[in-house]
Design a protein around this motif. Structure first.
Motif, mmCIF file in Angstrom:
data_model
loop_
_atom_site.group_PDB
_atom_site.id
_atom_site.type_symbol
_atom_site.label_atom_id
_atom_site.label_comp_id
_atom_site.label_asym_id
_atom_site.label_seq_id
_atom_site.Cartn_x
_atom_site.Cartn_y
_atom_site.Cartn_z
ATOM 1 N N LEU A 150 -7.681 3.221 6.947
ATOM 2 C CA LEU A 150 -6.280 3.097 6.526
ATOM 3 C C LEU A 150 -5.674 1.794 7.054
ATOM 4 N N ASN A 151 -5.957 1.494 8.353
ATOM 5 C CA ASN A 151 -5.428 0.260 8.931
ATOM 6 C C ASN A 151 -6.091 -0.971 8.337
ATOM 7 N N VAL A 152 -7.402 -0.870 8.082
ATOM 8 C CA VAL A 152 -8.110 -2.004 7.491
ATOM 9 C C VAL A 152 -7.550 -2.305 6.100
ATOM 10 N N GLY A 153 -7.345 -1.249 5.311
ATOM 11 C CA GLY A 153 -6.755 -1.449 3.986
ATOM 12 C C GLY A 153 -5.361 -2.033 4.071
ATOM 13 N N GLY A 154 -4.612 -1.625 5.121
ATOM 14 C CA GLY A 154 -3.257 -2.121 5.284
ATOM 15 C C GLY A 154 -3.180 -3.615 5.504
ATOM 16 N N ILE A 155 -4.199 -4.207 6.123
ATOM 17 C CA ILE A 155 -4.214 -5.649 6.360
ATOM 18 C C ILE A 155 -4.117 -6.408 5.044
ATOM 19 N N PHE A 156 -4.778 -5.885 4.020
ATOM 20 C CA PHE A 156 -4.797 -6.566 2.727
ATOM 21 C C PHE A 156 -3.651 -6.131 1.818
ATOM 22 N N GLY A 157 -3.203 -4.883 1.995
ATOM 23 C CA GLY A 157 -2.197 -4.342 1.089
ATOM 24 C C GLY A 157 -0.895 -5.098 1.118
ATOM 25 N N ALA A 158 -0.397 -5.410 2.328
ATOM 26 C CA ALA A 158 0.882 -6.096 2.448
ATOM 27 C C ALA A 158 0.798 -7.508 1.873
ATOM 28 N N ALA A 159 -0.296 -8.224 2.171
ATOM 29 C CA ALA A 159 -0.449 -9.591 1.669
ATOM 30 C C ALA A 159 -0.566 -9.598 0.145
#
Length: 438
Positions: free
Chosen positions: A292-301
């Motif tokens: 979930l956190n790894v996906g979040g790194i890319f999601g916001a950008a």
């Protein structure tokens, strides 16, 4: 050309990207400091023999502090400046983290977690506003979304650092590390983060405006527009958010922040446990939560990049609907480990993007005189949802709810927020405080 027009329509220079980078670093530190309790909870509980309820209170203490910081500290940035508030909050957060490393019982640690959260709440609201103010109109959504990515990066790297330090030095070393890193950010901000240009314009400080404009290669100003100032007193600042020209927009944002933050913290807090309840091993549950956190790194950008082409409100609505669809099928996918992990990463991408989208949308809605008050209040309302949702999920599980039921409910919340945001104009007006509140 006015300074504000030059900032809105001019190119993103190295200086301006440097401001955004400093804000990203601040959010990385905040991500570590907020989640340090999650990284160390099992070790702290084992050393002091804590019950599940006591451990849960420690996990919630930081969020309570963040809500207080967003509501009570951040609004002062509209009166004394964004930069002094960030510097002061960094000192408070670093001191509380360092003292946490030598705490002797759960009560001491819990109080220090609240104080740490207060500092972080003030930093998050102010740094998001500064990142927004120094970005051009075209890159504003991307800059604030990139700033939000720092939080996910800090959380992810913090987990790695915590695992190494706990294994060799114990849980206290994790707090010590976080306190030292937070303290080191003080000289960085002092030297590299300028005061908000919009704050200086609001105050009519021609000398400081021209000094900062010269550093950025912007036109020299012979005079400034009449200073509007900020509402007198924090109470007046809060009242201005509900003045007739802002009331509808403010209430929409409050509902959106409450719903999205509640859903976000349910997903990030409960997913590892609920994956185990659905049939995965504890190790697989932790791996799913990490994704979930790894996906979040890319999601916001990624959201920020889309916002350079499309209206940010519309991108955010799409993110909310996609998140709801993914949540609806997530737990049912656990029969296939690969599919569950892929969906976990996608949920992390989109649910973090929803939070980043709200962060990016809000600063542009409020005038400079109440901007940090508006952002801080919305964040505080969101923290209330963040505190409530994990606890309510536990009550529902005890009452017989299944993991699938909970994810469907949270998905419905995201759809409801998307519907509410359709009431917000794609380009919301920037309103100034009413004359009687000025």
């Amino acid at each position: 050309m006015s300074v504000r027009q030059a900032l809105d329509d001019g190119p993103m220079t190295r200086f301006r990207w440097g401001v955004v980078v400093v804000c990203v670093l601040l959010n990385m530190i905040d991500g570590f400091d907020v989640l340090v309790m999650a990284f160390t909870a099992s070790s702290v509980s084992a050393e002091w023999g804590l019950t599940g309820t006591q451990t849960g209170l420690l996990l919630s203490a930081g969020l309570v502090g963040m809500a207080l910081g967003s509501l009570l500290v951040a609004p002062w940035a509209d009166r004394v400046g964004r930069r002094p508030i960030i510097l002061g909050c960094l000192v408070v957060a670093s001191a509380a983290m360092l003292l946490s490393s030598v705490s002797q019982n759960a009560v001491q640690l819990g109080l220090l977690r609240v104080i740490t959260g207060v500092g972080i709440g003030g930093i998050l609201a102010s740094s998001n506003v500064i990142a927004s103010e120094y970005a051009s109109r075209r890159w504003r959504g991307f800059a604030v979304s990139l700033n939000s990515t720092g939080y996910a990066l800090g959380a992810t790297l913090g987990g790695v650092v915590a695992a190494v330090l706990i294994g060799g030095q114990g849980w206290r070393a994790v707090f010590l590390f976080g306190g030292v890193v937070t303290l080191l950010a003080v000289p960085l901000v002092f030297l590299r983060l300028p005061e908000s240009m919009d704050f200086l314009l609001t105050r009519g400080d021609l000398g400081r405006v021209n000094a900062l404009a010269a550093r950025m290669g912007l036109p020299h100003q012979d005079r400034l527009p009449d200073a509007t100032g900020a509402p007198t007193g924090v109470g007046a600042g809060f009242r201005s958010l509900l003045a007739p020209e802002l009331r509808r927009t403010t209430l929409i944002l409050w509902v959106a922040f409450f719903g999205v933050m509640a859903g976000f913290y349910f997903v990030t807090s409960w997913t590892p446990t609920l994956l185990v309840d659905a049939g995965l091993t504890p190790g697989q549950g932790i791996a799913g939560g990490t994704l979930l956190n790894v996906g979040g790194i890319f999601g916001a950008a990624f959201l920020g990049l889309l916002a350079t082409k499309f209206a940010l409100r519309n991108v955010l609505i799409a993110y909310l609907v996609i998140t709801a669809a993914l949540l609806a099928v997530f737990i049912a996918s656990t029969s296939s480990l690969a599919l569950a992990f892929v969906l976990g990463g996608l949920i992390g991408l989109f649910v973090n993007g929803c939070v980043a989208g709200l962060y990016a949308l809000t600063p542009g809605i409020y005038a400079a005189g109440v901007r940090t008050t508006g952002v801080g209040t919305a964040l505080g309302i969101g923290r209330a949802g963040a505190i409530l949702a994990p606890a309510l999920a536990g009550v529902l599980l005890d009452g017989g709810a299944t993991p699938q039921n909970l994810y469907l409910v949270v998905g419905a919340v995201f759809v409801a927020v998307a519907a509410v945001l359709t009431l917000l104009r794609a380009v919301a007006p920037v309103a100034t405080p009413t004359k009687e509140l000025a």
